[in-house]
Design an enzyme around this catalytic site. Structure first.
Site, short mmCIF file in Angstrom:
data_model
loop_
_atom_site.label_atom_id
_atom_site.label_comp_id
_atom_site.label_asym_id
_atom_site.label_seq_id
_atom_site.Cartn_x
_atom_site.Cartn_y
_atom_site.Cartn_z
N LYS A 1 0.84 -1.21 0.00
CA LYS A 1 0.00 0.00 0.00
C LYS A 1 0.88 1.26 0.00
CE LYS A 1 -3.74 -2.58 2.08
NZ LYS A 1 -4.44 -3.02 3.29
N GLN B 1 -4.66 -1.51 9.44
CA GLN B 1 -4.50 -2.84 8.86
C GLN B 1 -5.09 -3.92 9.78
OE1 GLN B 1 -3.17 -3.52 5.71
NE2 GLN B 1 -3.94 -5.57 6.13
N ASP C 1 -11.09 2.40 3.54
CA ASP C 1 -11.41 0.97 3.41
C ASP C 1 -12.92 0.75 3.29
OD1 ASP C 1 -9.25 -0.77 3.28
OD2 ASP C 1 -8.87 -0.70 5.44
#
Ligand code: NAP
Length: 250
Positions: A19, A63, A86
């Site tokens: 990422k 994460q 997200d």
């Protein structure tokens, strides 16, 4: 974009590095917050609060999975929904149900983009999604429904899984079990999307679909690695750009 990682999970480290690389490639500034395994819920929430308030951070990504002693739901609930790149926050999940979204969850959205790029129409097709997780299966099914697919969601309690899968014009596997989808579960000419990121008996990365035996039966199939994974990252970058635009009224 702020990327928060807690603990030393090797898979999470690989995802975070990818990422960060993608941010660099796009010319986005990224900040990594690597916290030790023993971080408390209060410390993590304090960091999320600080990032919510930082004007030069437009996207916050925590994460997952977090270490077991931390409550990921509470952490996600505390991210500003406008910075939730997200699309896991309840506000963004609700908007997906209504079809009025700022952000889509990265993996299902990447799958839809792939279908569009190959001009694969969803309307009127029988779509079967194996898996009902909040991050993949459920939103995947909703996006296919928004495009007028006839959608069936399967899970570990589904009866006659093989028969249901064989009705699929578009079959999406998000199970988390290596080579779970075998050739006898796939209709001739089906489109097969493999979301899985698993390890085979030799520890090699593979998907949820038995690619070698399924590939000649279907009209399209996504490989692992190289299929859905890179699409997930590109959608994350798209969401981050959108977040920056929304927060700057552009
Ligand atoms: P998850 O939360 O573990 O969900 C797995 C789903 O599969 C559950 O709904 C489960 O049913 C269902 N399932 C398990 N065994 C089954 C069986 N025998 N028959 C039918 N359904 C069964 O996993 P996830 O987070 O959705 O991830 C799925 C896979 O995608 C994993 O391999 C993960 O690594 C991968 N992934 C890849 C990306 C990417 O970017 N490529 C992103 C996210 C995830 P129940 O609900 O009944 O337990």
């Amino acid at each position: 974009m702020a990327v928060v990682i807690v603990g030393n999970d090797p898979a999470s480290r690989v995802y975070v590095n990818n990422k960060k690389k993608a941010c660099e490639y796009c010319g986005f500034k990224s900040e990594e917050y690597a916290l030790p395994e023993e971080t408390t819920q209060e410390e993590l929430l304090a960091l999320v609060k600080k990032l919510n308030e930082k004007d030069d951070i437009h996207g916050i990504l925590v994460q997952l999975p977090l270490p077991k002693h931390l409550d990921d739901k509470e952490v996600i609930d505390n991210i500003n929904p406008l910075k939730d790149v997200d699309a896991f926050h309840a506000v963004n999940v609700g908007k997906i149900m209504l079809g009025e979204y700022d952000f889509l969850p990265c993996t299902p959205s990447g799958v839809m983009e792939m279908l569009h790029a190959y001009d694969i129409k969803v309307e009127g097709k029988n779509c079967v999604v194996i898996g009902r997780s909040n991050i993949v299966g459920k939103p995947m099914a909703m996006l296919l429904l928004h495009e007028n697919g006839t959608v069936t969601i399967c899970h570990s309690r589904t009866k006659n899984l093989k028969e249901i899968c064989r009705t699929a014009d578009i079959l999406v596997a998000a199970v988390g079990k290596p080579k779970f989808v075998t050739a006898d579960m796939v209709k001739d000419g089906a489109v097969v999307i493999d979301v899985g990121m698993d390890r085979d008996e030799n520890g090699k990365l593979c998907g949820d679909v038995d690619f070698e035996n399924v590939k000649d039966k279907c009209s399209f199939i996504t490989p692992v690695p190289g299929g859905v994974g890179p699409m997930t990252i590109s959608t994350l970058m798209k969401n981050t750009l959108k977040a920056a635009k929304v927060q700057n009224n552009l």
